[in-house]
Design an enzyme around this catalytic site. Structure first.
Site, PDB file in Angstrom:
ATOM      1  CB  SER A  46      -0.960  -0.005   1.192  1.00 44.82           C
ATOM      2  OG  SER A  46      -0.250   0.001   2.402  1.00 44.82           O
ATOM      3  CB  ILE A  48       0.559   5.534   3.735  1.00 43.57           C
ATOM      4  CG1 ILE A  48      -0.271   6.667   3.116  1.00 43.57           C
ATOM      5  CG2 ILE A  48       1.190   5.997   5.050  1.00 43.57           C
ATOM      6  CD1 ILE A  48      -1.473   7.080   3.946  1.00 43.57           C
ATOM      7  CB  CYS A  49       2.491   0.499   4.226  1.00 44.80           C
ATOM      8  SG  CYS A  49       0.997   0.523   5.243  1.00 44.80           S
ATOM      9  CB  THR A  50       5.235   1.551  -0.287  1.00 46.70           C
ATOM     10  OG1 THR A  50       4.478   0.348  -0.482  1.00 46.70           O
ATOM     11  CG2 THR A  50       6.474   1.510  -1.166  1.00 46.70           C
ATOM     12  CG  LEU A  53       8.197  -0.652   6.128  1.00 45.06           C
ATOM     13  CD1 LEU A  53       7.088   0.047   6.858  1.00 45.06           C
ATOM     14  CD2 LEU A  53       7.841  -2.074   5.810  1.00 45.06           C
TER      15      LEU A  53
END
Length: 158
Positions: A46, A48-50, A53
């Site tokens: 996804s 924002i998660c990408t 991280l």
């Protein structure tokens, strides 16, 4: 979220989860030697998660050192995490809280049971096993790691 997230001063519950390479990783095995940053996130692949991280990956020396190690945790299956780590070049542990589904996220108070995902909870666990700093962001809002960097400096200098 149905429960309150753990707070500064609380003892972090121990856990053992599989990383993206199928290895068991336990919180208790790391504590004593280093602090541990736990980064709960909703879903692999996804946006924002990408980005979050990717920030860890691009500044890995501030997240992986003699003072601290970082575990990123989601409810995704291990094989999804492996594909995502390979695609994005994540060389730090991505832990699967897939089964029992979301148990560790629930133990830390950041499981969204209705959506079956972890919220954006961030917990810095000191070598003594107590939470030294935490931040929980609302869904859809990227976290700011500035507070983490400040808390780690204080923890290491103490």
């Amino acid at each position: 979220m149905t429960q309150q997230p753990l707070s500064v001063g609380d003892t972090a519950p121990d856990f053992t989860l599989r990383d993206q390479n199928g290895r068991d990783v336990s919180l208790s095995e790391c504590l004593g030697e280093r602090a541990v940053l736990l980064v709960f996130y909703p879903f692999a692949f996804s946006g924002i998660c990408t980005g979050e991280l990717g920030e860890i990956r691009d500044d890995l020396g501030r997240f992986e050192s003699e003072a601290v190690t970082t575990f990123a945790i989601s409810c995704d299956p291990m094989f999804s995490l492996r594909a995502w780590a390979d695609q994005q070049g994540y060389f730090f542990p991505l832990l699967s809280d897939f089964w029992p589904h979301g148990q560790v996220a629930s133990d830390f108070g950041v499981l969204d049971e209705s959506a079956g995902k972890a919220e954006r909870g961030t917990f810095l666990v000191g070598r003594d096993g107590r939470i030294a700093w935490s931040l929980v962001n609302p869904s859809g809002q990227a976290r700011d790691f500035t507070g983490y960097h400040e808390a780690l400096t204080q923890l290491v200098d103490a």
